[in-house]
Write an enzyme that holds these catalytic residues in place. Sequence first.
Site, PDB file in Angstrom:
ATOM      1  N   HIS A  20      37.198  48.734  46.022  1.00 51.06           N
ATOM      2  CA  HIS A  20      37.860  49.453  46.722  1.00 51.06           C
ATOM      3  C   HIS A  20      38.686  49.372  47.952  1.00 51.06           C
ATOM      4  O   HIS A  20      38.147  48.333  48.595  1.00 51.06           O
ATOM      5  CB  HIS A  20      36.885  50.782  46.769  1.00 51.06           C
ATOM      6  CG  HIS A  20      37.404  52.050  47.282  1.00 51.06           C
ATOM      7  ND1 HIS A  20      37.836  52.647  48.571  1.00 51.06           N
ATOM      8  CD2 HIS A  20      37.515  53.214  46.402  1.00 51.06           C
ATOM      9  CE1 HIS A  20      38.584  53.721  48.367  1.00 51.06           C
ATOM     10  NE2 HIS A  20      38.271  53.934  47.096  1.00 51.06           N
ATOM     11  N   ASP A  47      34.634  55.620  40.115  1.00 55.59           N
ATOM     12  CA  ASP A  47      35.149  55.794  38.722  1.00 55.59           C
ATOM     13  C   ASP A  47      34.117  55.094  37.785  1.00 55.59           C
ATOM     14  O   ASP A  47      34.224  55.231  36.646  1.00 55.59           O
ATOM     15  CB  ASP A  47      36.531  55.445  38.416  1.00 55.59           C
ATOM     16  CG  ASP A  47      37.352  56.500  39.073  1.00 55.59           C
ATOM     17  OD1 ASP A  47      36.899  57.665  38.877  1.00 55.59           O
ATOM     18  OD2 ASP A  47      38.434  56.196  39.861  1.00 55.59           O
TER      19      ASP A  47
HETATM   20  N1  ACO Z   1      37.566  42.617  39.538  1.00 53.81           N
HETATM   21  C1  ACO Z   1      37.805  41.308  40.165  1.00 53.81           C
HETATM   22  N2  ACO Z   1      38.111  40.828  41.057  1.00 53.81           N
HETATM   23  C2  ACO Z   1      38.513  41.863  42.092  1.00 53.81           C
HETATM   24  C3  ACO Z   1      38.329  43.207  41.725  1.00 53.81           C
HETATM   25  C4  ACO Z   1      37.923  43.846  40.449  1.00 53.81           C
HETATM   26  N3  ACO Z   1      37.840  44.672  40.086  1.00 53.81           N
HETATM   27  N4  ACO Z   1      38.980  43.921  42.720  1.00 53.81           N
HETATM   28  C5  ACO Z   1      39.268  42.985  43.719  1.00 53.81           C
HETATM   29  N5  ACO Z   1      38.894  41.826  43.148  1.00 53.81           N
HETATM   30  C6  ACO Z   1      39.344  40.415  44.066  1.00 53.81           C
HETATM   31  C7  ACO Z   1      40.684  40.068  44.140  1.00 53.81           C
HETATM   32  O1  ACO Z   1      41.257  39.470  43.000  1.00 53.81           O
HETATM   33  C8  ACO Z   1      40.956  39.632  45.504  1.00 53.81           C
HETATM   34  O2  ACO Z   1      40.464  38.247  45.293  1.00 53.81           O
HETATM   35  P1  ACO Z   1      41.106  37.024  46.320  1.00 53.81           P
HETATM   36  O3  ACO Z   1      40.733  37.501  47.449  1.00 53.81           O
HETATM   37  O4  ACO Z   1      40.301  35.883  45.479  1.00 53.81           O
HETATM   38  O5  ACO Z   1      42.600  37.083  45.803  1.00 53.81           O
HETATM   39  C9  ACO Z   1      40.008  40.516  46.153  1.00 53.81           C
HETATM   40  O6  ACO Z   1      38.790  40.788  45.329  1.00 53.81           O
HETATM   41  C10 ACO Z   1      40.653  41.545  46.898  1.00 53.81           C
HETATM   42  O7  ACO Z   1      41.184  42.324  46.178  1.00 53.81           O
HETATM   43  P2  ACO Z   1      42.543  43.084  46.353  1.00 53.81           P
HETATM   44  O8  ACO Z   1      43.097  43.755  45.124  1.00 53.81           O
HETATM   45  O9  ACO Z   1      43.448  42.524  47.486  1.00 53.81           O
HETATM   46  O10 ACO Z   1      41.782  44.510  46.979  1.00 53.81           O
HETATM   47  P3  ACO Z   1      42.825  45.816  47.459  1.00 53.81           P
HETATM   48  O11 ACO Z   1      42.050  46.472  48.477  1.00 53.81           O
HETATM   49  O12 ACO Z   1      44.207  45.621  47.304  1.00 53.81           O
HETATM   50  O13 ACO Z   1      42.606  46.546  46.122  1.00 53.81           O
HETATM   51  C11 ACO Z   1      41.326  47.719  44.336  1.00 53.81           C
HETATM   52  C12 ACO Z   1      41.360  47.593  45.635  1.00 53.81           C
HETATM   53  C13 ACO Z   1      42.755  48.269  43.587  1.00 53.81           C
HETATM   54  C14 ACO Z   1      40.709  49.213  44.052  1.00 53.81           C
HETATM   55  C15 ACO Z   1      40.991  46.796  43.422  1.00 53.81           C
HETATM   56  O14 ACO Z   1      39.626  46.367  43.887  1.00 53.81           O
HETATM   57  C16 ACO Z   1      40.952  47.076  41.942  1.00 53.81           C
HETATM   58  O15 ACO Z   1      41.927  46.695  41.161  1.00 53.81           O
HETATM   59  N6  ACO Z   1      39.817  47.311  41.364  1.00 53.81           N
HETATM   60  C17 ACO Z   1      39.742  47.820  39.847  1.00 53.81           C
HETATM   61  C18 ACO Z   1      40.472  49.101  39.793  1.00 53.81           C
HETATM   62  C19 ACO Z   1      39.724  50.547  40.129  1.00 53.81           C
HETATM   63  O16 ACO Z   1      38.353  50.357  40.054  1.00 53.81           O
HETATM   64  N7  ACO Z   1      40.192  51.344  40.815  1.00 53.81           N
HETATM   65  C20 ACO Z   1      39.849  52.450  41.314  1.00 53.81           C
HETATM   66  C21 ACO Z   1      39.813  52.509  42.765  1.00 53.81           C
HETATM   67  S1  ACO Z   1      38.795  53.916  43.193  1.00 53.81           S
HETATM   68  C22 ACO Z   1      39.912  55.149  43.152  1.00 53.81           C
HETATM   69  O17 ACO Z   1      41.117  55.168  43.115  1.00 53.81           O
HETATM   70  C23 ACO Z   1      39.352  56.594  43.108  1.00 53.81           C
END
Ligand code: ACO
Length: 428
Positions: A307, A364
């Site tokens: 998140h 979610d």
């Molecule tokens: N699975 C694997 N790796 C992940 C995940 C995941 N679900 N989420 C983040 N990471 C990793 C990234 O690859 C990144 O790794 P790195 O530092 O080695 O490059 C690190 O964790 C940081 O991730 P970011 O994408 O920079 O974090 P950001 O805050 O931009 O994104 C987000 C948050 C979009 C929610 C992300 O965690 C994601 O895509 N999750 C899956 C989708 C999801 O569940 N979305 C619902 C969010 S809740 C809502 O909207 C109600």
Amino acid sequence: MSDIAKLQIGENTYEFPLIQGTENETAIDIKTLRAVSNGVVTIDPGFKNTGSCQSAITFLDGEKGILRYRGYSIEELAEKADFLEVAYLLIFGDLPTKAQLDKFYNDILDNAIVDDDIKKIIDAFPKNAHPMGVLSSLTSSLTAFNPSSVNVDSEEDMYNAIVKIMGKFPVLVAWTMRKLNGLPLHYGSRKLGYVENVMKMMFEKPNEEYDINPIVKNALDKLLILHADHEQNCSTSTVRIVGSSHAGLFASISAGISALWGPLHGGANQAVLEMLEAIKKDGGDTKKYMGKAKDKEDPFRLMGFGHRVYKNFDPRAKIIKVAADEVLGDLGVQDPVLDIAKGLEQEALNDAYFVDRKLYPNVDFYSGIIYRAMGIPVEMFTVMFALGRLPGWIAQWKEMRLRKEPIGRPRQIYSGENYRPFVPLDKR
Ligand code: ACO
């Protein structure tokens, strides 16, 4: 702490005031930066460090896992309030008295009829159209049928637009699902409460009485409350920015629905269930999918994990996990994907990749399992999120308009070609 921030650019030092929130959050107020510094702006893709507004609606502390609406904790609201009370709280600022709540609901019911011509629009969609696309279009079309709701010049106009959308939106949600399921469109009953009526409109079959199951009703109330607001997320910021051009409430909410649709935002609840199903079909090997999620060469992400602001735990996920167990237990549903979900959660909580990046299950991760147990099709999950988020979007839009916020218009740093003379077609 000093209440001034200093910024040095070359020889020059500029001073900017600090703004303190009621929960001691601090922001540097850079409103005057561009004017005093001869054109310098800040850049912050994804707004990871940028506040777009001051807001008195929702407080969340991602590090401590706190979420409060108007000061009340999400845990207490999910346990003690119903969705309509929470909607009132978000939109008007305080919990309603019985008289206030009754009036609000009566006004909503008085505005719950949608123009019958909307049925023709629904008819024109292919049966397999994604419900989020249908819902966004129908919400936008409400503007055409209710032109008086566009110009909001007073709080009275605002109230009228609010009760209209609160009344008509659940009808559109239910009709979107009925279209998907090939059921005739109909209205519920004035005699039922807000959430019971949504259930009747969604689930009632033409050839049998629909009895409200109190367990399902309670779980739905809880899910809607948990989704009702989440401060300046992608869809809410969209609603505020569209509304800042003084586009009407319905158009702003339609844009919010489109923003919510994406799998990185509200669309994650559908993506989670599709992922869990795929893992089940593939033999239930959670370790394999953990490996894929960690592999930087693999685009696969563990949906429902991570998140932007919660870096400890998502308090909504805790409540939903318990609710999932209750609903499935009470309804006697054995869902193998719940076991896969619990297995993935356990592995992720003990895996250095997820622990180091502070990736925890979000709201979610479990909501889709409950929706499925209720008999809601997977493509409808994000629509259910939109139904819950409606009062939050309304409250944020109302706050933005009442505070007379300026039109949202970010700056950029241009990184394209410098001037080049035009080359005629035959010379290229
Ligand atoms: N699975 C694997 N790796 C992940 C995940 C995941 N679900 N989420 C983040 N990471 C990793 C990234 O690859 C990144 O790794 P790195 O530092 O080695 O490059 C690190 O964790 C940081 O991730 P970011 O994408 O920079 O974090 P950001 O805050 O931009 O994104 C987000 C948050 C979009 C929610 C992300 O965690 C994601 O895509 N999750 C899956 C989708 C999801 O569940 N979305 C619902 C969010 S809740 C809502 O909207 C109600």
